[in-house]
Write a protein that holds these residues in place. Structure first.
Motif, mmCIF file in Angstrom:
data_model
loop_
_atom_site.group_PDB
_atom_site.id
_atom_site.type_symbol
_atom_site.label_atom_id
_atom_site.label_comp_id
_atom_site.label_asym_id
_atom_site.label_seq_id
_atom_site.Cartn_x
_atom_site.Cartn_y
_atom_site.Cartn_z
ATOM 1 N N CYS A 34 0.850 -1.195 0.000
ATOM 2 C CA CYS A 34 0.000 0.000 0.000
ATOM 3 C C CYS A 34 0.883 1.242 0.000
ATOM 4 C CB CYS A 34 -0.954 -0.002 1.197
ATOM 5 S SG CYS A 34 -0.186 0.379 2.769
ATOM 6 N N SER A 35 0.273 2.418 -0.116
ATOM 7 C CA SER A 35 1.044 3.670 -0.204
ATOM 8 C C SER A 35 1.658 4.071 1.134
ATOM 9 C CB SER A 35 0.155 4.798 -0.733
ATOM 10 O OG SER A 35 -0.944 4.998 0.122
ATOM 11 N N HIS A 36 1.293 3.419 2.241
ATOM 12 C CA HIS A 36 1.914 3.698 3.541
ATOM 13 C C HIS A 36 3.065 2.742 3.832
ATOM 14 C CE1 HIS A 36 -1.845 5.893 5.262
ATOM 15 N NE2 HIS A 36 -1.107 6.667 4.511
ATOM 16 N N ALA A 37 3.559 2.055 2.818
ATOM 17 C CA ALA A 37 4.690 1.131 2.903
ATOM 18 C C ALA A 37 4.379 -0.087 3.764
ATOM 19 C CB ALA A 37 5.946 1.842 3.405
ATOM 20 N N HIS A 38 3.122 -0.472 3.865
ATOM 21 C CA HIS A 38 2.768 -1.714 4.551
ATOM 22 C C HIS A 38 2.815 -2.855 3.534
ATOM 23 C CE1 HIS A 38 0.164 1.036 7.258
ATOM 24 N NE2 HIS A 38 1.370 0.901 7.766
ATOM 25 N N THR A 39 3.309 -3.992 3.978
ATOM 26 C CA THR A 39 3.378 -5.171 3.123
ATOM 27 C C THR A 39 2.458 -6.241 3.694
ATOM 28 O OG1 THR A 39 5.668 -4.685 2.566
ATOM 29 C CG2 THR A 39 4.898 -6.920 2.136
ATOM 30 N N THR A 40 1.622 -6.803 2.852
ATOM 31 C CA THR A 40 0.714 -7.876 3.245
ATOM 32 C C THR A 40 1.020 -9.082 2.375
ATOM 33 O OG1 THR A 40 -0.986 -6.252 3.769
ATOM 34 C CG2 THR A 40 -1.704 -8.527 3.507
ATOM 35 N N PHE A 44 -2.446 -18.024 -1.649
ATOM 36 C CA PHE A 44 -3.516 -18.405 -2.565
ATOM 37 C C PHE A 44 -3.199 -19.777 -3.125
ATOM 38 C CE2 PHE A 44 -3.673 -13.778 -2.683
ATOM 39 C CZ PHE A 44 -5.031 -13.539 -2.565
ATOM 40 N N ALA A 45 -4.238 -20.530 -3.423
ATOM 41 C CA ALA A 45 -4.039 -21.814 -4.079
ATOM 42 C C ALA A 45 -3.435 -21.563 -5.463
ATOM 43 C CB ALA A 45 -5.375 -22.551 -4.197
ATOM 44 N N ILE A 46 -2.679 -22.531 -5.927
ATOM 45 C CA ILE A 46 -1.996 -22.384 -7.223
ATOM 46 C C ILE A 46 -2.993 -22.102 -8.339
ATOM 47 C CG2 ILE A 46 -0.639 -23.639 -8.966
ATOM 48 C CD1 ILE A 46 1.077 -22.803 -6.667
ATOM 49 N N GLU A 47 -4.138 -22.799 -8.337
ATOM 50 C CA GLU A 47 -5.093 -22.643 -9.429
ATOM 51 C C GLU A 47 -6.048 -21.468 -9.230
ATOM 52 O OE1 GLU A 47 -6.702 -25.512 -6.432
ATOM 53 O OE2 GLU A 47 -4.880 -25.523 -7.614
ATOM 54 N N ALA A 48 -5.971 -20.758 -8.100
ATOM 55 C CA ALA A 48 -6.891 -19.644 -7.823
ATOM 56 C C ALA A 48 -6.492 -18.398 -8.616
ATOM 57 C CB ALA A 48 -6.894 -19.316 -6.338
ATOM 58 N N ASP A 49 -7.512 -17.600 -8.977
ATOM 59 C CA ASP A 49 -7.255 -16.315 -9.622
ATOM 60 C C ASP A 49 -6.832 -15.321 -8.541
ATOM 61 O OD1 ASP A 49 -7.981 -17.264 -12.113
ATOM 62 O OD2 ASP A 49 -10.095 -16.759 -11.802
ATOM 63 N N VAL A 50 -5.699 -14.674 -8.745
ATOM 64 C CA VAL A 50 -5.174 -13.725 -7.765
ATOM 65 C C VAL A 50 -5.718 -12.340 -8.088
ATOM 66 C CG1 VAL A 50 -3.064 -12.689 -6.844
ATOM 67 C CG2 VAL A 50 -3.098 -15.095 -7.481
ATOM 68 N N PRO A 51 -6.341 -11.652 -7.113
ATOM 69 C CA PRO A 51 -6.879 -10.315 -7.378
ATOM 70 C C PRO A 51 -5.767 -9.293 -7.604
ATOM 71 C CG PRO A 51 -7.224 -10.925 -5.078
ATOM 72 C CD PRO A 51 -6.641 -12.109 -5.762
ATOM 73 N N GLU A 52 -6.059 -8.296 -8.424
ATOM 74 C CA GLU A 52 -5.081 -7.252 -8.723
ATOM 75 C C GLU A 52 -4.811 -6.371 -7.506
ATOM 76 O OE1 GLU A 52 -3.327 -6.659 -11.558
ATOM 77 O OE2 GLU A 52 -4.138 -8.566 -12.263
ATOM 78 N N SER A 53 -5.841 -6.119 -6.709
ATOM 79 C CA SER A 53 -5.663 -5.264 -5.535
ATOM 80 C C SER A 53 -6.283 -5.929 -4.315
ATOM 81 C CB SER A 53 -6.291 -3.891 -5.768
ATOM 82 O OG SER A 53 -7.678 -4.013 -5.900
ATOM 83 N N TRP A 54 -5.845 -5.471 -3.141
ATOM 84 C CA TRP A 54 -6.315 -6.008 -1.874
ATOM 85 C C TRP A 54 -6.308 -4.862 -0.880
ATOM 86 C CZ3 TRP A 54 -7.840 -11.002 -1.360
ATOM 87 C CH2 TRP A 54 -8.125 -11.462 -0.078
ATOM 88 N N ASP A 55 -7.295 -4.801 -0.001
ATOM 89 C CA ASP A 55 -7.311 -3.750 1.019
ATOM 90 C C ASP A 55 -6.291 -4.077 2.104
ATOM 91 O OD1 ASP A 55 -9.280 -2.371 -0.282
ATOM 92 O OD2 ASP A 55 -10.916 -3.200 0.914
ATOM 93 N N CYS A 59 -4.087 -0.306 7.394
ATOM 94 C CA CYS A 59 -4.584 1.073 7.225
ATOM 95 C C CYS A 59 -5.863 1.157 6.397
ATOM 96 C CB CYS A 59 -3.503 1.956 6.606
ATOM 97 S SG CYS A 59 -3.023 1.477 4.939
ATOM 98 N N GLY A 60 -6.255 0.083 5.701
ATOM 99 C CA GLY A 60 -7.483 0.080 4.925
ATOM 100 C C GLY A 60 -7.356 0.646 3.523
#
Length: 117
Positions: A34-40, A44-55, A59-60
């Protein structure tokens, strides 16, 4: 106490291991920034579609997989009053004309003797 009772146990209790649960699905770790330099880091399962963004859970703000260019915070519009919305729709001249018409109508009703609340 009966000799066949087993104390302190319940259905499903016992040693839990891969043998009882089965093998875990193959997974991959994906990092979001995120823009506050937090890393999450999420798994995910190998066959799962990975979302482009995540909250970001800290910080939300929205987070993306691009460490160099994290998404910016969404712009929050301030609360608008009813008067602010009216001023967007009407010019000052239109407002003056509407006020004049309303006052003329009110004065005419008073002259007729109508009860006005």
């Amino acid at each position: 106490m009966s000799g066949g009772a087993i104390r302190g146990s319940r259905v499903g209790s016992g040693p839990m291991g891969e043998a009882e649960r089965g093998d875990a699905a193959p997974r991959r770790a994906i990092s979001y920034f995120c823009s506050h330099a937090h890393t999450t880091v999420l798994s995910f399962a190998i066959e799962a579609d990975v979302p482009e963004s995540w909250d970001c859970p800290r910080c939300g703000l929205p987070a993306s997989q691009d460490h160099e260019n994290p998404p910016t915070a969404p712009k929050i519009e301030p609360y608008k009053t009813h008067l602010a919305y009216v001023k967007e729709r009407r010019s000052d001249d239109e407002a003056e004309q509407i006020l004049t018409e309303a006052l003329e109508t009110l004065r005419a009703r008073r002259a007729r003797g109508d009860v006005i609340y």
